[in-house]
Design a protein around this motif. Structure first.
Motif, PDB file in Angstrom:
ATOM      1  N   SER A   1       0.823  -1.215   0.131  1.00 28.48           N
ATOM      2  CA  SER A   1       0.098  -0.114  -0.111  1.00 28.48           C
ATOM      3  C   SER A   1       1.023   1.360   0.168  1.00 28.48           C
ATOM      4  N   ALA A   2       1.924   1.655   0.748  1.00 27.80           N
ATOM      5  CA  ALA A   2       2.945   2.489   0.805  1.00 27.80           C
ATOM      6  C   ALA A   2       3.174   3.500  -0.723  1.00 27.80           C
ATOM      7  N   GLY A   3       3.609   2.541  -1.918  1.00 28.09           N
ATOM      8  CA  GLY A   3       3.482   2.845  -3.089  1.00 28.09           C
ATOM      9  C   GLY A   3       2.547   3.828  -3.523  1.00 28.09           C
TER      10      GLY A   3
ATOM     11  N   PHE B   1       4.290   7.700   6.731  1.00 28.65           N
ATOM     12  CA  PHE B   1       3.961   8.831   7.237  1.00 28.65           C
ATOM     13  C   PHE B   1       4.530  10.646   7.256  1.00 28.65           C
ATOM     14  N   VAL B   2       5.706  10.462   7.656  1.00 30.28           N
ATOM     15  CA  VAL B   2       6.826  11.817   7.674  1.00 30.28           C
ATOM     16  C   VAL B   2       7.132  11.462   5.857  1.00 30.28           C
ATOM     17  N   SER B   3       7.312  10.247   5.212  1.00 29.86           N
ATOM     18  CA  SER B   3       7.361  10.536   3.760  1.00 29.86           C
ATOM     19  C   SER B   3       6.158  10.791   3.139  1.00 29.86           C
ATOM     20  N   GLN B   4       4.918  10.430   2.903  1.00 32.40           N
ATOM     21  CA  GLN B   4       4.250  11.149   2.316  1.00 32.40           C
ATOM     22  C   GLN B   4       3.774  12.916   2.977  1.00 32.40           C
TER      23      GLN B   4
ATOM     24  N   ASN C   1       8.345   8.687  -8.858  1.00 35.51           N
ATOM     25  CA  ASN C   1       8.619   7.085  -8.764  1.00 35.51           C
ATOM     26  C   ASN C   1       9.284   6.833 -10.048  1.00 35.51           C
ATOM     27  N   VAL C   2       8.930   7.713 -11.019  1.00 32.76           N
ATOM     28  CA  VAL C   2       8.980   7.507 -12.690  1.00 32.76           C
ATOM     29  C   VAL C   2      10.381   7.993 -12.706  1.00 32.76           C
ATOM     30  N   LEU C   3      10.775   8.787 -11.802  1.00 35.31           N
ATOM     31  CA  LEU C   3      12.169   9.118 -12.237  1.00 35.31           C
ATOM     32  C   LEU C   3      13.098   8.485 -11.053  1.00 35.31           C
ATOM     33  N   ASP C   4      12.597   8.051 -10.658  1.00 34.61           N
ATOM     34  CA  ASP C   4      13.420   7.066  -9.270  1.00 34.61           C
ATOM     35  C   ASP C   4      13.769   6.179  -9.878  1.00 34.61           C
ATOM     36  N   ALA C   5      12.872   5.347 -10.851  1.00 32.91           N
ATOM     37  CA  ALA C   5      13.825   4.268 -11.664  1.00 32.91           C
ATOM     38  C   ALA C   5      14.170   4.679 -12.241  1.00 32.91           C
ATOM     39  N   VAL C   6      14.855   5.339 -12.794  1.00 33.45           N
ATOM     40  CA  VAL C   6      15.592   6.112 -14.169  1.00 33.45           C
ATOM     41  C   VAL C   6      16.877   6.041 -13.406  1.00 33.45           C
ATOM     42  N   THR C   7      18.233   5.144 -13.776  1.00 30.46           N
ATOM     43  CA  THR C   7      19.093   4.635 -13.280  1.00 30.46           C
ATOM     44  C   THR C   7      20.249   6.258 -13.486  1.00 30.46           C
ATOM     45  N   ALA C   8      19.565   6.203 -14.642  1.00 26.48           N
ATOM     46  CA  ALA C   8      21.199   7.209 -15.330  1.00 26.48           C
ATOM     47  C   ALA C   8      20.944   8.397 -14.210  1.00 26.48           C
TER      48      ALA C   8
ATOM     49  N   PRO D   1      12.559  12.459  -3.096  1.00 24.60           N
ATOM     50  CA  PRO D   1      11.040  11.610  -1.356  1.00 24.60           C
ATOM     51  C   PRO D   1      11.091  10.069  -2.274  1.00 24.60           C
ATOM     52  N   ALA D   2      10.620   9.855  -3.665  1.00 22.36           N
ATOM     53  CA  ALA D   2      10.074   8.753  -3.867  1.00 22.36           C
ATOM     54  C   ALA D   2      11.185   7.415  -3.756  1.00 22.36           C
TER      55      ALA D   2
END
Length: 310
Positions: free
Chosen positions: A110-112, A210-213, A245-252, A261-262
């Motif tokens: 659920s967190a994602g 909670f803090v991350s959100q 979240n998408v940007l965090d998946a870009v390892t480049a 934050p993601a």
């Protein structure tokens, strides 16, 4: 012939005295304000909380979060217990080991995204909905100070967001304990945590989520002060969170992802280890709180200067 005497004006004198008395009464409660008016007593948190709890969207969201653990139990009953892929065992593979594991899995799935929705809803809908109902200007005409109105709505929005995050693991822990028994939290990498220790770690996990959100809350609240469309504020906050979240998946992007934050949203997994690691959670909390404070400040600053027409 006698000279007529100058007439006296007792009525005017009495009127002046009465006016002076009223002015003194008003000035005693604050210059330019009505008698008995106290800005700190306008829009109490209790009143705002009751208003938000009675709304249909609050009740529907609470029902969805409460039903999710039952859905997962049924899914495991139909599909069988989860098995590890090859030699690798994940947290999902231990879902049916105990009630504590089941609660941890509910937070993991659920967190994602799912827990993002109530945060965006409760913080993004709160001001924009008043504007869409054309009741915002009447609240300010009450008169409720703008800063107090925002503070009350933000406090209630964050409170409901925290309640949503607490509700899910509590229901999951109860349902999981009935379905799979009360026992230690089995760790995928080996070992386990005693039930009491596991409960304490789950509290830490919920607090970190909670803090991350708070970033999502800040985005939603800021957008809520900029638009009269609640759906735009809620959808904008959810959309920007997904973009993160998408940007965090870009390892480049390399180390630049550390400023997203993601990148730290699942750092709480380090807390459910025999020897917990806190560095990731500390960095993630610092990033989230920094973004949130900036966004909250922008919301208050912009709303203080905004021309309220609805």
């Amino acid at each position: 012939m006698s000279t007529p005497s100058t007439p006296t004006k007792p009525a005017a004198t009495a009127s002046t005295t009465e006016t002076s008395s009223q002015s003194a009464s008003v000035s005693g409660s604050g210059a330019g304000s009505a008698y008995g008016y106290r800005a700190g007593r306008t829009l109490p948190l209790r009143v705002e909380m009751v208003r938000q709890l009675k709304r249909r969207r609050t009740q529907v969201m609470g029902a969805i979060l409460a039903v999710l653990p039952f859905v997962l139990v049924v899914a495991f009953a139909i599909g069988g217990e989860p098995d590890g892929t090859g030699d690798r065992i994940t947290l999902m593979d231990t879902a049916t080991a105990s009630g504590a594991n089941f609660a941890a899995v509910n937070l993991f799935v659920s967190a994602g995204f799912l827990l993002v929705v109530p945060v965006a809803l409760f913080c993004g809908d709160t001001v924009a909905s008043e504007a869409s109902w054309s009741s915002l200007r009447y609240l300010l005409a009450a008169p409720v100070p703008r800063a107090r109105l925002l503070a009350s709505k933000l406090a209630v929005g964050l409170g409901l967001s925290l309640a949503a995050m607490v509700l899910l693991p509590l229901v999951a822990l109860a349902v999981g304990s009935v379905a799979y028994g009360w026992g230690p939290l089995a760790i995928p990498t080996g070992g386990s945590l005693a039930p009491g220790t596991a409960a304490q770690r789950l509290v830490v996990v919920v607090a970190y989520i909670f803090v991350s959100q708070l970033v999502t809350a800040g985005l939603a609240f800021w957008l809520s002060t900029r638009t009269d469309a609640p759906l735009g504020a809620v959808g904008g906050a959810v959309g920007l969170t997904i973009v993160g979240n998408v940007l965090d998946a870009v390892t480049a992007l390399g180390d630049w992802r550390h400023f997203l934050p993601a990148h730290w949203q699942f750092a709480w997994a380090d807390a459910v280890q025999p020897n917990p690691e806190w560095s990731g959670m500390i960095q993630g909390s610092a990033v989230s709180i920094t973004y949130a404070l900036v966004l909250f400040a922008l919301a208050f600053r912009g709303f203080a200067r905004k021309d309220i027409v609805s």
